[in-house]
Design an enzyme around this catalytic site. Structure first.
Site, mmCIF file in Angstrom:
data_model
loop_
_atom_site.group_PDB
_atom_site.id
_atom_site.type_symbol
_atom_site.label_atom_id
_atom_site.label_comp_id
_atom_site.label_asym_id
_atom_site.label_seq_id
_atom_site.Cartn_x
_atom_site.Cartn_y
_atom_site.Cartn_z
ATOM 1 N N ASP A 1 -2.139 -1.670 -4.094
ATOM 2 C CA ASP A 1 -2.686 -0.511 -4.804
ATOM 3 C C ASP A 1 -1.683 0.004 -5.842
ATOM 4 O O ASP A 1 -1.834 1.084 -6.390
ATOM 5 C CB ASP A 1 -3.105 0.599 -3.823
ATOM 6 C CG ASP A 1 -1.961 1.119 -2.963
ATOM 7 O OD1 ASP A 1 -0.786 0.757 -3.210
ATOM 8 O OD2 ASP A 1 -2.240 1.901 -2.036
ATOM 9 N N LEU B 1 0.862 -1.193 0.000
ATOM 10 C CA LEU B 1 0.000 0.000 0.000
ATOM 11 C C LEU B 1 0.892 1.234 0.000
ATOM 12 O O LEU B 1 1.783 1.329 0.842
ATOM 13 C CB LEU B 1 -0.814 0.060 1.302
ATOM 14 C CG LEU B 1 -1.864 -1.002 1.574
ATOM 15 C CD1 LEU B 1 -2.379 -0.845 3.007
ATOM 16 C CD2 LEU B 1 -3.025 -0.877 0.585
ATOM 17 N N HIS B 2 0.658 2.136 -0.919
ATOM 18 C CA HIS B 2 1.404 3.399 -0.832
ATOM 19 C C HIS B 2 0.650 4.573 -1.417
ATOM 20 O O HIS B 2 1.067 5.717 -1.281
ATOM 21 C CB HIS B 2 2.765 3.277 -1.536
ATOM 22 C CG HIS B 2 2.653 3.306 -3.021
ATOM 23 N ND1 HIS B 2 2.265 2.214 -3.754
ATOM 24 C CD2 HIS B 2 2.851 4.305 -3.910
ATOM 25 C CE1 HIS B 2 2.232 2.530 -5.030
ATOM 26 N NE2 HIS B 2 2.583 3.792 -5.158
ATOM 27 N N ARG B 3 -0.491 4.324 -2.079
ATOM 28 C CA ARG B 3 -1.197 5.412 -2.749
ATOM 29 C C ARG B 3 -1.767 6.398 -1.744
ATOM 30 O O ARG B 3 -2.442 5.979 -0.793
ATOM 31 C CB ARG B 3 -2.345 4.851 -3.579
ATOM 32 C CG ARG B 3 -1.996 4.911 -4.969
ATOM 33 C CD ARG B 3 -2.772 4.453 -6.055
ATOM 34 N NE ARG B 3 -1.812 3.735 -6.865
ATOM 35 C CZ ARG B 3 -0.805 4.300 -7.501
ATOM 36 N NH1 ARG B 3 -0.655 5.606 -7.496
ATOM 37 N NH2 ARG B 3 0.048 3.571 -8.172
ATOM 38 N N PRO B 4 -1.510 7.696 -1.934
ATOM 39 C CA PRO B 4 -2.040 8.685 -0.988
ATOM 40 C C PRO B 4 -3.529 8.488 -0.716
ATOM 41 O O PRO B 4 -3.974 8.592 0.423
ATOM 42 C CB PRO B 4 -1.768 10.023 -1.696
ATOM 43 C CG PRO B 4 -0.610 9.753 -2.601
ATOM 44 C CD PRO B 4 -0.699 8.310 -2.991
#
Ligand code: UD1
Length: 377
Positions: free
Chosen positions: A294, A210-213
């Protein structure tokens, strides 16, 4: 002598440029300068990838670092302009959709230097995604647009890009994956994580990234995802290599309770890891029962590996991974994530197809087209 200059900046750029760099080396008539913007600077997000992929140390590092979108993009533009003026490349190569991509493309084109965009034409149709803005703008000013899947051609034509600028060549990210898959199979990571004993069969496990703002900057969304995945993690270990942005937010929002501590004896739970290098991450994905992510690139990599993938977003700019591959776009609602994951886990893994031209030969096609365009023999 033809001079080309490539710009990379963030983790997902490095595996896309690596096959191009090695292909360019075959042609003594091409001189190539590799520029790193410095957008990603941690060893774990940058240096390790250069080592794993056998990339040369960049000829230039602009050392821009993290900042707001405007400051980061502007900094890269300010710092790359004198490099382009000094080196005078006939063409600038940019990959993907990160801030470094649009910053380099915009600076080059204003100096009258043509731009080749590798991974052009992908569209999520979601302008709240910074990457969608970067993609659309980069494509609008590029001279040559190299596309990974059919949807890219249709998107570009709809936006009025002349057909003669568009080339469906396949996927350099998959070139890189196929080149390194055998090496990854020898990685000790699965033994180190305790899911494989003495190189023999593997205990089923899952992988989460997970890394999407839009997922990790909102406490409710992040908590919803972690609570769904922790329910799945009651039955399977879930390995979670954590991006720095995500780690900071998990701490800030008080969500550390969703992560298993290092002392768990059954190995179950969401097991936090530092970001992994390219080879170890490929090894981990290749044997996973299910990947939840993501990331855009991981949707493509799991498709190439035939590993089921749940995309924790409301859309994908890579529809070929759903039409041909193993990807399902499930969004971020906890119940939907759980239902989709359970349905996959109950059935045996079926076989999936790779999208057309995802065959490991994109980089030679791109370099051949570049040479023809620049009229190199
Ligand atoms: C960037 C890309 C995204 C890509 C992702 C892969 C843009 C708009 N986004 O997002 O498309 O999928 O990279 O990781 O270009 N940080 C570190 N160490 C680093 C770099 C960043 O700790 O080496 C932290 C900083 O706190 C920074 C945050 O991560 O503020 C975000 O970094 P940034 O490069 O702005 O975007 P990413 O979220 O990594």
């Amino acid at each position: 002598m033809i001079r080309l200059l490539s710009v990379v900046g963030a983790r997902p750029n490095f595996m896309k440029i690596a096959p191009i760099v090695s292909e360019l080396k075959k042609f003594p008539g091409i001189e190539h300068c590799l520029v790193h913007s410095g957008q990603h600077y941690d060893e774990l997000l940058s240096g390790n990838f250069f080592a794993d992929l056998g990339l040369p140390v960049p000829d230039v590092n602009l050392q821009t670092g993290s900042a707001s979108h405007a400051v980061q993009t502007a900094d890269i533009m300010k710092r790359i302009e004198p490099v382009l003026i000094d080196y005078k490349p006939q063409m600038v190569l940019v990959v993907g959709d990160v801030n470094s991509t649009i910053a380099a493309a915009l600076t080059a084109v204003k100096l009258g230097i043509g731009v080749a965009h590798i991974e052009a034409g992908l569209r999520s149709f979601d302008m709240a995604m910074p990457e969608e803005i970067n993609r659309k703008l980069t494509d609008a000013i590029s001279t040559l647009l190299f596309v990974t899947e059919q949807s890219g051609i249709e998107n570009l034509k709809r936006e009025g890009v002349p057909e003669e600028k568009i080339f469906l060549v396949g996927n350099v990210m998959i070139d890189c994956l196929l080149r390194h898959r055998e090496r990854a199979a020898k990685s000790p990571i699965l033994d180190q994580l305790g899911v494989r004993k003495n190189g023999s069969g593997c205990r089923p496990y899952m992988v989460l990234t997970l890394h999407r703002p839009s997922n990790v900057d909102d406490p409710k969304t992040l908590q919803g995802i972690l609570s769904a995945v922790s329910a799945l993690a009651a039955d399977f270990p879930v390995f979670f290599p954590i991006h720095p942005r995500t780690r900071k937010n998990i701490e800030r929002f008080g969500l550390l309770r969703y992560l298993a501590d290092a002392e768990t004896t059954d190995g179950l739970g969401i097991r936090p890891l530092a970001p992994l290098g390219y080879i170890d991450f490929l090894a981990l994905n290749d044997r996973a029962r299910l990947v939840l992510t993501d990331s855009g690139g991981i949707q493509e990599e799991t498709t190439a590996l035939g590993v089921p993938c749940l995309t924790l977003r409301e859309n994908t700019e890579r529809p070929a991974t759903v039409e041909h591959g193993s990807n399902q776009v499930v969004g971020v609602d906890s119940n939907r994530i759980l239902a989709a994951a359970r349905s996959i886990l109950q059935k045996p893994v079926r076989s999936f197809q790779r999208p057309p031209l995802w065959d490991g030969k994109a980089a030679p096609k791109i370099v051949a087209i570049l040479r023809q365009h620049l009229q190199l023999k």
